[in-house]
Design an enzyme around this catalytic site. Structure first.
Site, PDB file in Angstrom:
ATOM      1  N   LYS A 128      35.914  36.918  46.425  1.00  0.00           N
ATOM      2  CA  LYS A 128      36.437  35.582  45.808  1.00  0.00           C
ATOM      3  C   LYS A 128      35.410  34.728  44.983  1.00  0.00           C
ATOM      4  O   LYS A 128      34.540  34.672  45.481  1.00  0.00           O
ATOM      5  CB  LYS A 128      37.054  34.923  46.745  1.00  0.00           C
ATOM      6  N   SER A 203      44.277  30.115  47.913  1.00  0.00           N
ATOM      7  CA  SER A 203      43.356  30.093  46.872  1.00  0.00           C
ATOM      8  C   SER A 203      42.721  31.688  46.524  1.00  0.00           C
ATOM      9  O   SER A 203      42.212  31.838  45.579  1.00  0.00           O
ATOM     10  CB  SER A 203      41.956  29.139  46.837  1.00  0.00           C
ATOM     11  N   SER A 227      44.681  30.051  52.871  1.00  0.00           N
ATOM     12  CA  SER A 227      44.093  30.440  51.700  1.00  0.00           C
ATOM     13  C   SER A 227      43.772  32.012  51.916  1.00  0.00           C
ATOM     14  O   SER A 227      43.399  32.730  50.806  1.00  0.00           O
ATOM     15  CB  SER A 227      42.990  29.891  51.158  1.00  0.00           C
TER      16      SER A 227
END
Length: 528
Positions: A128, A203, A227
């Protein structure tokens, strides 16, 4: 200082304008599906877990270069459709894979030595973009941070690299990691591999998308309101929100402030359940011992509970019938296969999940320092942004920020400097006690990962509080594993989250292995 009457009136008017504008936005943003789909997986190396890939590489049944190249080829095939990986390091990854193959060729200690020292040797990894990965972008989609690169590795990434994993690149996030759709004005919007017209979540949505699309086998995510779990649910993969404090959250952007460190968890995301425990052992470092992950779990001795929904609240969508049904099927399979009794329970406090989460995210730290204002984060490394001005700019296509980020900034303005909500604190403390007493050291709870399957792009703007199905367990500090459960009639992933008591992460991780066997785990989106 409290808001003046004029300021309150201005904010009320702004909210009314935004409501009308959101309706117009929904109408204008609707588009007809173009019918494009991901191609099916053709290379058999892409359908093997990281654990098995590492074993094959150690035994020289396949080279690390072959595996890394297979994933590079897949990313180049699907990423133009997904926009999930925003920056690759393919050349460096191939060089590192060649070094792995040379190391294995020269190793004299045997396979066992390599497995103990480098359990993920030669296995590809995606990261990420909110995590520092040395030499790679480190922006979380903020235009003003364009050009910012990481000079170090975050601890979780460093530990995975030290275990032999090879990063392929970094993946997209929502702007500043504070929304459930991975969309920003630096990298654009990421698509769901099962339906390009739908969101991959946020996210960690880029991670979820590239993993679900078979462009990666293991990845790193973070979770402060769902997330990890929402993207894993929407993309049909496994993900684990760890007990807070077990895996380091250092060198993530944005950094925690206030009491947020108590609710943020870094954890593994993957397509195959057998990779969850090995990844967590590595990512937790010395803290792994606290979780007793080597202790075998006998599911016949686990107490199971199920909650079908949050009890009903106007803030969240009702749980769809297909998700209720799949959770019922999980209950039936557990009772038939394992011989346990799954008890349905309900907690009235779950109706206040969003209020609880919202209150606790805004609490000051032990020194009385409040969380960093979102408007400041929107403008870094420069001056804070003015969300109202950004909304006006957005209306004419001139803002560098997404509607979700602007809306969050405006919502923060409406909070002003109001004190913490005593009712939310009371409900949280009561719920914490009830859930912990129920679960104890040997209980797990089935709860929807989200009230509906992956929404279409931008639709979460109109149901912004549905994330509270996951967010409540951040506030409670409990570990939770999202498990895929096949596909809906529309071909979209179904799933459920499995929750346990603090530091008992091994229980939902063991349930994940069972559910993968019972319901088939990840499905190739190109084959459906």
């Amino acid at each position: 200082m409290a808001l003046s009457r004029l300021e309150r009136a201005q904010i009320w008017l702004l909210k009314a304008v935004m409501g009308v504008f959101f309706t117009l936005f929904r109408f204008l943003s609707s588009r007809k599906p173009d019918g494009r789909r991901l191609p099916p997986v053709s290379n058999p190396l892409l359908a093997v877990s990281a654990t098995q890939l590492a074993r094959k590489i150690r035994r020289r049944e396949v080279s690390s270069v072959e595996v890394v190249q297979a994933y590079i080829d897949r990313i180049q095939e699907v990423n133009p459709l997904l926009n999930a990986m925003v920056k690759d390091r393919f050349a460096a990854a191939l060089q590192e894979a060649a070094q792995v193959d040379k190391l294995i060729e020269e190793e004299t200690g045997g396979e066992e030595v390599l497995e103990d020292r480098l359990p993920l040797l030669g296995v590809p990894l995606s990261v990420k973009e909110a995590f520092a990965l040395q030499g790679m972008p480190y922006t979380t989609g903020v235009v003003s941070r364009r050009g910012v690169t990481a000079t170090v590795d975050s601890p979780a990434v460093a530990l995975l690299k030290r275990a032999g994993a090879i990063p392929l690149g970094v993946t997209n996030t929502s702007e500043l990691c504070m929304w459930l759709e991975s969309h920003n004005h630096l990298y654009g919007i990421t698509n769901n591999p099962y339906d390009l017209e739908r969101i991959p979540g946020g996210s960690s949505g880029g991670e979820g998308s590239i993993l679900g699309g078979a462009g990666s086998v293991i990845g790193v995510g973070s979770d402060i309101g769902g997330s990890i779990r929402m993207p894993c649910f929407f993309n049909g993969i496994f993900g684990h929100k760890t007990t807070p404090g077990v895996v380091s959250n250092e060198n993530q952007y944005p950094p925690c402030s206030g009491t947020q460190e108590d609710y943020l968890s870094t954890g593994p995301m993957c397509r195959y359940a057998e990779d969850l425990v090995p990844m967590l052992k590595i990512m937790a470092g010395q803290n792994a011992e606290k979780l007793s992950l080597n202790t075998k779990v006998d599911l016949k001795k686990v107490r199971f509970f199920t909650i079908p929904d949050d009890g009903g609240t106007p803030l969240t969508s009702p749980v769809t019938n297909e998700l209720r049904e799949i959770q019922r099927q999980v209950v039936q399979r557990l009772e038939a296969d394992i011989g346990v009794k799954v008890e349905e329970v309900q907690f009235p406090g779950l109706q206040y999940s969003f209020q609880i989460w919202d209150t606790y995210m805004a609490l000051p730290d032990k020194d009385g320092k409040l969380p960093q204002p979102f408007a400041e984060l929107m403008g870094e490394p420069g001056r804070p942004e003015w969300p109202v001005w950004e909304l006006l700019k957005w209306m004419v296509g001139k803002s560098d920020h997404t509607m979700a980020a602007i809306g969050l900034g405006i919502m923060e303005m409406s909070h002003g400097s109001k004190p913490p909500d005593p009712f939310a604190i009371e409900q949280k403390e009561k719920l914490q006690k009830e859930v912990e007493e129920l679960l104890g050291t040997d209980g797990v709870l089935l709860y929807p990962s989200h009230p509906k399957v992956a929404p279409k792009h931008h639709h979460p703007l109109f149901r912004p509080f549905d994330f509270s199905y996951t967010g409540i367990f951040n506030t409670l500090g409990l570990p939770a594993t999202q498990c895929p459960l096949g596909l809906s009639d529309e071909g979209l992933p179904l799933g459920v989250q499995v929750v346990a008591g603090k530091m008992h992460d091994r229980l939902p991780l063991a349930v994940a292995l069972y559910l993968e066997e019972a319901f088939g785990g990840w499905r190739d989106p190109g084959a459906n």
